[in-house]
Design a protein around this motif. Structure first.
Motif, PDB file in Angstrom:
ATOM      1  N   MET A   1       8.084  47.561  67.737  1.00  0.00           N
ATOM      2  CA  MET A   1       8.898  48.363  67.605  1.00  0.00           C
ATOM      3  C   MET A   1       8.476  49.219  65.596  1.00  0.00           C
ATOM      4  O   MET A   1      10.066  49.861  65.931  1.00  0.00           O
ATOM      5  CB  MET A   1      10.133  47.953  67.234  1.00  0.00           C
ATOM      6  N   TRP A   2       8.107  48.707  64.814  1.00  0.00           N
ATOM      7  CA  TRP A   2       7.830  49.565  63.932  1.00  0.00           C
ATOM      8  C   TRP A   2       7.578  50.813  64.005  1.00  0.00           C
ATOM      9  O   TRP A   2       8.189  51.619  63.045  1.00  0.00           O
ATOM     10  CB  TRP A   2       6.673  48.600  63.004  1.00  0.00           C
ATOM     11  N   SER A   3       6.927  51.291  64.672  1.00  0.00           N
ATOM     12  CA  SER A   3       6.957  52.367  64.882  1.00  0.00           C
ATOM     13  C   SER A   3       7.910  53.407  65.757  1.00  0.00           C
ATOM     14  O   SER A   3       8.059  54.603  65.023  1.00  0.00           O
ATOM     15  CB  SER A   3       5.901  52.754  65.990  1.00  0.00           C
ATOM     16  N   VAL A   4       8.823  52.363  65.945  1.00  0.00           N
ATOM     17  CA  VAL A   4       9.918  53.244  66.490  1.00  0.00           C
ATOM     18  C   VAL A   4      10.739  53.283  65.000  1.00  0.00           C
ATOM     19  O   VAL A   4      11.466  55.094  65.109  1.00  0.00           O
ATOM     20  CB  VAL A   4      11.413  52.860  67.387  1.00  0.00           C
TER      21      VAL A   4
ATOM     22  N   LEU B   1      20.494  50.797  62.575  1.00  0.00           N
ATOM     23  CA  LEU B   1      19.361  50.324  63.438  1.00  0.00           C
ATOM     24  C   LEU B   1      18.182  50.333  63.299  1.00  0.00           C
ATOM     25  O   LEU B   1      16.837  49.671  63.104  1.00  0.00           O
ATOM     26  CB  LEU B   1      19.511  51.831  65.026  1.00  0.00           C
ATOM     27  N   VAL B   2      17.595  51.897  62.348  1.00  0.00           N
ATOM     28  CA  VAL B   2      16.682  51.842  61.640  1.00  0.00           C
ATOM     29  C   VAL B   2      16.553  50.788  60.757  1.00  0.00           C
ATOM     30  O   VAL B   2      15.347  50.386  60.836  1.00  0.00           O
ATOM     31  CB  VAL B   2      16.387  53.307  60.992  1.00  0.00           C
ATOM     32  N   ARG B   3      17.162  50.503  60.189  1.00  0.00           N
ATOM     33  CA  ARG B   3      17.062  49.405  59.049  1.00  0.00           C
ATOM     34  C   ARG B   3      16.789  47.918  59.325  1.00  0.00           C
ATOM     35  O   ARG B   3      14.993  47.287  59.315  1.00  0.00           O
ATOM     36  CB  ARG B   3      17.897  48.524  57.870  1.00  0.00           C
ATOM     37  N   GLU B   4      16.886  47.796  60.875  1.00  0.00           N
ATOM     38  CA  GLU B   4      16.492  46.620  61.403  1.00  0.00           C
ATOM     39  C   GLU B   4      14.845  46.907  61.543  1.00  0.00           C
ATOM     40  O   GLU B   4      14.063  45.878  62.172  1.00  0.00           O
ATOM     41  CB  GLU B   4      17.763  46.131  62.969  1.00  0.00           C
ATOM     42  N   LEU B   5      14.298  47.949  62.605  1.00  0.00           N
ATOM     43  CA  LEU B   5      13.745  48.379  63.099  1.00  0.00           C
ATOM     44  C   LEU B   5      12.536  48.343  62.018  1.00  0.00           C
ATOM     45  O   LEU B   5      11.321  47.989  62.314  1.00  0.00           O
ATOM     46  CB  LEU B   5      13.490  49.712  63.996  1.00  0.00           C
ATOM     47  N   LEU B   6      12.641  48.655  60.756  1.00  0.00           N
ATOM     48  CA  LEU B   6      11.667  49.027  59.611  1.00  0.00           C
ATOM     49  C   LEU B   6      11.308  47.366  59.138  1.00  0.00           C
ATOM     50  O   LEU B   6      11.453  47.349  58.326  1.00  0.00           O
ATOM     51  CB  LEU B   6      12.372  50.088  59.105  1.00  0.00           C
TER      52      LEU B   6
ATOM     53  N   PHE C   1       6.973  51.313  50.375  1.00  0.00           N
ATOM     54  CA  PHE C   1       7.889  50.785  51.312  1.00  0.00           C
ATOM     55  C   PHE C   1       8.943  50.321  50.535  1.00  0.00           C
ATOM     56  O   PHE C   1      10.075  50.044  51.170  1.00  0.00           O
ATOM     57  CB  PHE C   1       7.021  49.606  51.606  1.00  0.00           C
ATOM     58  N   MET C   2       9.082  49.948  49.116  1.00  0.00           N
ATOM     59  CA  MET C   2      10.090  49.079  48.402  1.00  0.00           C
ATOM     60  C   MET C   2      11.158  50.648  48.210  1.00  0.00           C
ATOM     61  O   MET C   2      11.998  49.758  48.392  1.00  0.00           O
ATOM     62  CB  MET C   2       9.620  48.506  47.080  1.00  0.00           C
ATOM     63  N   GLU C   3      11.079  51.116  48.026  1.00  0.00           N
ATOM     64  CA  GLU C   3      11.536  52.619  47.676  1.00  0.00           C
ATOM     65  C   GLU C   3      12.074  52.578  48.865  1.00  0.00           C
ATOM     66  O   GLU C   3      13.385  53.008  49.334  1.00  0.00           O
ATOM     67  CB  GLU C   3      11.268  53.989  46.950  1.00  0.00           C
ATOM     68  N   MET C   4      11.889  52.517  49.972  1.00  0.00           N
ATOM     69  CA  MET C   4      12.923  52.238  51.554  1.00  0.00           C
ATOM     70  C   MET C   4      13.610  51.547  51.747  1.00  0.00           C
ATOM     71  O   MET C   4      13.527  51.117  52.655  1.00  0.00           O
ATOM     72  CB  MET C   4      12.099  52.916  53.134  1.00  0.00           C
ATOM     73  N   CYS C   5      13.749  50.145  51.131  1.00  0.00           N
ATOM     74  CA  CYS C   5      13.723  48.751  50.691  1.00  0.00           C
ATOM     75  C   CYS C   5      13.286  47.994  52.599  1.00  0.00           C
ATOM     76  O   CYS C   5      13.547  47.415  52.714  1.00  0.00           O
ATOM     77  CB  CYS C   5      15.545  49.316  51.184  1.00  0.00           C
ATOM     78  N   ILE C   6      11.839  48.685  52.577  1.00  0.00           N
ATOM     79  CA  ILE C   6      10.786  48.173  52.921  1.00  0.00           C
ATOM     80  C   ILE C   6      10.497  46.475  52.425  1.00  0.00           C
ATOM     81  O   ILE C   6       9.448  47.398  52.004  1.00  0.00           O
ATOM     82  CB  ILE C   6      10.112  48.886  54.207  1.00  0.00           C
ATOM     83  N   LEU C   7      11.053  45.740  52.334  1.00  0.00           N
ATOM     84  CA  LEU C   7      10.178  44.429  51.553  1.00  0.00           C
ATOM     85  C   LEU C   7      10.158  43.211  52.396  1.00  0.00           C
ATOM     86  O   LEU C   7      10.253  43.226  53.413  1.00  0.00           O
ATOM     87  CB  LEU C   7      11.675  43.736  51.163  1.00  0.00           C
ATOM     88  N   SER C   8       8.625  42.883  52.186  1.00  0.00           N
ATOM     89  CA  SER C   8       7.971  41.159  52.216  1.00  0.00           C
ATOM     90  C   SER C   8       8.937  40.360  51.557  1.00  0.00           C
ATOM     91  O   SER C   8       9.501  40.676  51.012  1.00  0.00           O
ATOM     92  CB  SER C   8       6.892  41.393  52.108  1.00  0.00           C
TER      93      SER C   8
ATOM     94  N   GLU D   1       8.342  39.684  63.131  1.00  0.00           N
ATOM     95  CA  GLU D   1       9.321  38.718  64.003  1.00  0.00           C
ATOM     96  C   GLU D   1      11.207  39.078  63.556  1.00  0.00           C
ATOM     97  O   GLU D   1      11.911  38.545  64.494  1.00  0.00           O
ATOM     98  CB  GLU D   1       9.090  37.041  63.732  1.00  0.00           C
ATOM     99  N   ASP D   2      11.385  39.366  62.921  1.00  0.00           N
ATOM    100  CA  ASP D   2      12.206  40.257  62.095  1.00  0.00           C
ATOM    101  C   ASP D   2      13.114  40.802  62.963  1.00  0.00           C
ATOM    102  O   ASP D   2      14.462  41.375  62.769  1.00  0.00           O
ATOM    103  CB  ASP D   2      12.526  40.040  60.860  1.00  0.00           C
ATOM    104  N   ARG D   3      12.099  41.957  63.105  1.00  0.00           N
ATOM    105  CA  ARG D   3      12.204  43.462  64.273  1.00  0.00           C
ATOM    106  C   ARG D   3      13.047  42.796  65.228  1.00  0.00           C
ATOM    107  O   ARG D   3      12.572  42.035  65.937  1.00  0.00           O
ATOM    108  CB  ARG D   3      10.891  44.095  64.118  1.00  0.00           C
ATOM    109  N   PRO D   4      13.955  43.617  66.020  1.00  0.00           N
ATOM    110  CA  PRO D   4      14.595  43.402  67.762  1.00  0.00           C
ATOM    111  C   PRO D   4      13.722  43.699  68.727  1.00  0.00           C
ATOM    112  O   PRO D   4      12.842  44.407  68.586  1.00  0.00           O
ATOM    113  CB  PRO D   4      15.695  44.661  67.438  1.00  0.00           C
ATOM    114  N   SER D   5      13.124  42.752  69.575  1.00  0.00           N
ATOM    115  CA  SER D   5      12.326  43.417  70.572  1.00  0.00           C
ATOM    116  C   SER D   5      13.583  44.653  71.144  1.00  0.00           C
ATOM    117  O   SER D   5      14.436  45.274  71.255  1.00  0.00           O
ATOM    118  CB  SER D   5      12.989  42.403  71.923  1.00  0.00           C
TER     119      SER D   5
END
Length: 137
Positions: free
Chosen positions: A1-4, A110-115, A50-57, A120-124
């Protein structure tokens, strides 16, 4: 789903290069990356984007708050670390050539959830299709 999530961002921003850092950020990072080989520097730039787009590990958020406090004392911060919906929305609008951003809050959520960093934290697919964004249309 990351790619979506990535494809949606590419469409909103009108570019496949959404994970790029600005020349200013690159210059600030280069001060700390002196002596690193080019491939490690590119990885650091990518992680920063990634961090600037709020994609944090996982576990990064608390470390960022500590780092932010350190930079606040010096009144210099390489980037703000307020990964709220408002911050993310502003980041997207600023990078959007039309300055529109997402059409509504549900698309943004939705995009935040997909990213999410952790798969495992991303929706199916089924969970994503049940997201309120699709029922609001």
């Amino acid at each position: 789903m990351w790619s979506v999530g990535v494809v949606i961002l590419e469409l909103v921003l009108g570019t496949p290069d959404m994970f790029q850092v600005s020349s200013r950020t690159r210059a600030l990072l280069d001060q700390h990356l002196e002596g690193w080989n080019e491939s490690l520097k590119e990885l650091a730039y990518k992680l920063r984007s990634f961090m600037e787009m709020c994609i944090l590990s996982s576990g990064v958020t608390s470390k960022l708050h500590q780092t932010k406090a350190k930079y606040d004392q010096a009144s210099v911060s390489p980037a703000p670390w307020k990964c709220s919906e408002e911050f993310f929305s502003r980041q997207i609008k600023n990078r959007d050539p039309l300055k529109i951003g997402f059409p509504n809050i549900w698309a943004l959520r939705l995009v935040r959830e997909l990213l999410q960093w952790n798969p495992e934290d991303r929706p199916s697919v089924d969970e994503a299709l049940k997201h309120p964004y699709f029922s609001q249309r």
